[in-house]
Scaffold this motif. Structure first.
Motif, PDB file in Angstrom:
ATOM      1  N   ARG A 110      -2.616  10.802   1.310  1.00 22.08           N
ATOM      2  CA  ARG A 110      -2.909   9.515   1.944  1.00 22.08           C
ATOM      3  C   ARG A 110      -3.796   9.695   3.179  1.00 22.08           C
ATOM      4  NH1 ARG A 110      -0.202   5.319  -0.094  1.00 22.08           N
ATOM      5  NH2 ARG A 110       1.594   5.736  -1.441  1.00 22.08           N
ATOM      6  N   HIS A 145       0.824  -1.210   0.000  1.00 24.03           N
ATOM      7  CA  HIS A 145       0.000   0.000   0.000  1.00 24.03           C
ATOM      8  C   HIS A 145       0.863   1.267   0.000  1.00 24.03           C
ATOM      9  CE1 HIS A 145      -3.275  -2.676   0.423  1.00 24.03           C
ATOM     10  NE2 HIS A 145      -3.138  -2.897   1.719  1.00 24.03           N
ATOM     11  N   THR A 176     -17.527   2.761   2.654  1.00 24.04           N
ATOM     12  CA  THR A 176     -16.393   3.326   1.923  1.00 24.04           C
ATOM     13  C   THR A 176     -16.907   3.894   0.609  1.00 24.04           C
ATOM     14  OG1 THR A 176     -15.890   1.261   0.763  1.00 24.04           O
ATOM     15  CG2 THR A 176     -14.829   1.601   2.908  1.00 24.04           C
ATOM     16  N   SER A 219      -6.020  -3.015  -3.376  1.00 22.97           N
ATOM     17  CA  SER A 219      -4.681  -2.602  -3.795  1.00 22.97           C
ATOM     18  C   SER A 219      -4.164  -1.417  -2.995  1.00 22.97           C
ATOM     19  CB  SER A 219      -4.672  -2.260  -5.284  1.00 22.97           C
ATOM     20  OG  SER A 219      -5.522  -1.158  -5.562  1.00 22.97           O
ATOM     21  N   GLY A 220      -5.040  -0.705  -2.284  1.00 28.17           N
ATOM     22  CA  GLY A 220      -4.626   0.434  -1.495  1.00 28.17           C
ATOM     23  C   GLY A 220      -4.454   1.685  -2.344  1.00 28.17           C
ATOM     24  N   VAL A 221      -3.825   2.690  -1.748  1.00 35.30           N
ATOM     25  CA  VAL A 221      -3.598   3.974  -2.416  1.00 35.30           C
ATOM     26  C   VAL A 221      -2.153   4.034  -2.910  1.00 35.30           C
ATOM     27  CG1 VAL A 221      -3.496   6.482  -2.113  1.00 35.30           C
ATOM     28  CG2 VAL A 221      -5.333   5.158  -1.023  1.00 35.30           C
ATOM     29  N   THR A 222      -1.970   4.347  -4.176  1.00 35.10           N
ATOM     30  CA  THR A 222      -0.629   4.555  -4.724  1.00 35.10           C
ATOM     31  C   THR A 222      -0.503   6.016  -5.140  1.00 35.10           C
ATOM     32  OG1 THR A 222      -1.322   3.935  -6.970  1.00 35.10           O
ATOM     33  CG2 THR A 222      -0.465   2.184  -5.534  1.00 35.10           C
ATOM     34  N   ALA A 242      -7.703   8.333   3.586  1.00 39.42           N
ATOM     35  CA  ALA A 242      -8.022   7.431   4.695  1.00 39.42           C
ATOM     36  C   ALA A 242      -9.171   7.983   5.521  1.00 39.42           C
ATOM     37  CB  ALA A 242      -6.797   7.228   5.583  1.00 39.42           C
ATOM     38  N   ASP A 282       0.922  -7.465   8.755  1.00 41.05           N
ATOM     39  CA  ASP A 282       1.611  -7.142   7.511  1.00 41.05           C
ATOM     40  C   ASP A 282       2.524  -8.292   7.091  1.00 41.05           C
ATOM     41  OD1 ASP A 282       0.462  -4.678   7.276  1.00 41.05           O
ATOM     42  OD2 ASP A 282       2.173  -3.552   8.051  1.00 41.05           O
ATOM     43  N   PRO A 316     -10.511   3.701   0.029  1.00 41.31           N
ATOM     44  CA  PRO A 316      -9.377   2.832   0.364  1.00 41.31           C
ATOM     45  C   PRO A 316      -8.492   2.446  -0.808  1.00 41.31           C
ATOM     46  CG  PRO A 316     -11.396   1.559   0.293  1.00 41.31           C
ATOM     47  CD  PRO A 316     -11.793   2.989   0.092  1.00 41.31           C
ATOM     48  N   ASP A 317      -9.031   2.497  -2.025  1.00 39.48           N
ATOM     49  CA  ASP A 317      -8.262   2.053  -3.195  1.00 39.48           C
ATOM     50  C   ASP A 317      -8.290   3.151  -4.261  1.00 39.48           C
ATOM     51  OD1 ASP A 317      -7.875  -0.703  -2.175  1.00 39.48           O
ATOM     52  OD2 ASP A 317     -10.038  -0.851  -2.490  1.00 39.48           O
ATOM     53  N   ARG A 335       3.807   1.783   1.236  1.00 38.68           N
ATOM     54  CA  ARG A 335       4.660   2.018   2.408  1.00 38.68           C
ATOM     55  C   ARG A 335       6.000   1.307   2.213  1.00 38.68           C
ATOM     56  NH1 ARG A 335       1.893  -0.666   6.947  1.00 38.68           N
ATOM     57  NH2 ARG A 335       1.230  -2.039   5.278  1.00 38.68           N
TER      58      ARG A 335
END
Length: 360
Positions: free
Chosen positions: A210, A16, A149, A184-187, A214, A57, A223-224, A18
């Motif tokens: 970010r 994500h 969401t 996939s989360g945030v890029t 969130a 994780d 979230p994505d 990080r």
């Protein structure tokens, strides 16, 4: 460590977006921890430097059959938490500390409102007791509600240029937001030149993006998403001899942290979003003469019973899916429809667009 080798000073991906650098390694050996330059497969180590790492994780590629990434499904419920005015600072600090220790606790703050994501009523009661006992905070919890969401439905772009069109910040930010695969989360990526301004300003923009997603630039978290910085600009620091730094003429990180949420919110609005709610799988064991009544109830609540069969003499099993927000209603009405013999188990499956159904 299940495979591979970690080295001191390695930069590792935690997912994500990080990435962290290992600043220390201590390997368990004969009952003690010993500083080592590496940690390999089969060893247990204390790894320092992973400030954003959380329980659950997985570092590195997942091995075949490794299901640990899904062992903590996202919470289906949330509630607002408050405390006396003099204790609100301690409340947020305590919740943040607990969230770092426990992956089942998720906290977000928007303006003055603190929201905690939950897996159910029992967790709320336990959390209240821990806050009182270990942190001396008397927390007040609001009504538990379904955690929703937002999912991007298109592509949106927004741009604000410094000193133009009412932009009071000494910063230029252009952002494009695009849908990303679920989970996939945030890029965050750059289309502008990285050398076009100091790295600290890019970092301030990314960190703010970010945090804003969130907490949700609109009402709910996103979230994505794929976020691309398309434009950048700043006012260079004044360097005239014998002159002091002049904030009114020079950009700071605060300019980018202040402008980024506004540009992001505009881009998200132009992309469009759909509000999503958690959907759970369910398994109900019940008398076979109650199957019709129970499947009818599930349908009225917006659920889908897609399988039923006999589990034994006079006993049936119904499987399906149902929005998390009506599970309490299902569990409340189930005993009356099954002569007190129905047993229901549910498990989070995914988020889907909110269904317009009868909520009793």
């Amino acid at each position: 460590m299940r495979s591979g080798v970690l080295h001191l000073r390695d930069r590792i991906d935690l997912g994500h977006g990080r990435a962290e650098r290992i600043t220390g390694l201590r390997v368990a050996h004969r009952g003690s921890l010993t500083a080592r330059p590496t940690a390999g497969a089969g060893q247990i180590a204390v790894v320092q430097g992973l400030t954003t790492a959380r329980v659950g994780d997985v570092v590195g590629p997942r091995l075949p059959g490794d299901e640990r990434a899904s062992q903590f499904p996202p919470p289906s419920y949330e509630t607002v938490v408050d405390a006396a005015p003099e204790a609100r600072g301690r409340l947020y600090s305590a919740l943040s500390e607990l969230a770092e220790q426990d992956p089942l606790i998720r906290v977000r703050r928007r303006d003055e409102e603190i929201t905690v994501s939950l897996y159910g009523e029992v967790q709320r009661e336990v959390l209240a007791a821990i806050l009182q006992r270990e942190h001396g905070v008397e927390a007040r919890f609001g009504e538990v509600r379904t955690a929703r969401t937002e999912r991007l439905t298109g592509v949106g772009h927004a741009l604000e240029v410094k000193k133009q069109d009412g932009n009071e910040f000494l910063a230029t930010i252009g952002l494009r937001v695009e849908p990303a695969p679920v989970g996939s989360g945030v890029t965050f990526e750059l289309e502008c030149e990285r050398g076009s301004m100091p790295p600290a300003f890019f970092d301030a923009t990314e960190d703010t993006v970010r945090r804003s997603l969130a907490g949700g630039p609109l009402r709910y978290p996103v979230p994505d998403a794929r976020v691309v910085m398309t434009h950048s600009g700043y006012a260079p620091r004044q360097s005239h001899m014998h002159q002091k730094f002049n904030k009114a003429m020079s950009s700071t990180g605060a300019d980018f942290r202040g402008l980024a949420p506004r540009v992001l919110a505009a881009a998200v609005r132009r992309a469009g979003t759909v509000v999503c709610e958690p959907v759970h799988r369910f398994v109900i064991e019940l008398p076979d003469d109650a199957v019709g009544a129970v499947t009818s109830l599930v349908g009225r609540l917006g659920g889908v019973p897609f399988e039923s069969g006999l589990a034994g003499p006079g006993v049936a099993v119904v499987r399906g899916e149902i929005p998390a927000g009506v599970i309490a209603t299902l569990q409340r009405d189930l005993p009356g429809l099954t002569h007190g013999e129905g047993v229901c188990q549910t498990e989070h499956d995914r988020f889907e667009p909110v269904r317009e159904v009868v909520r009793q």
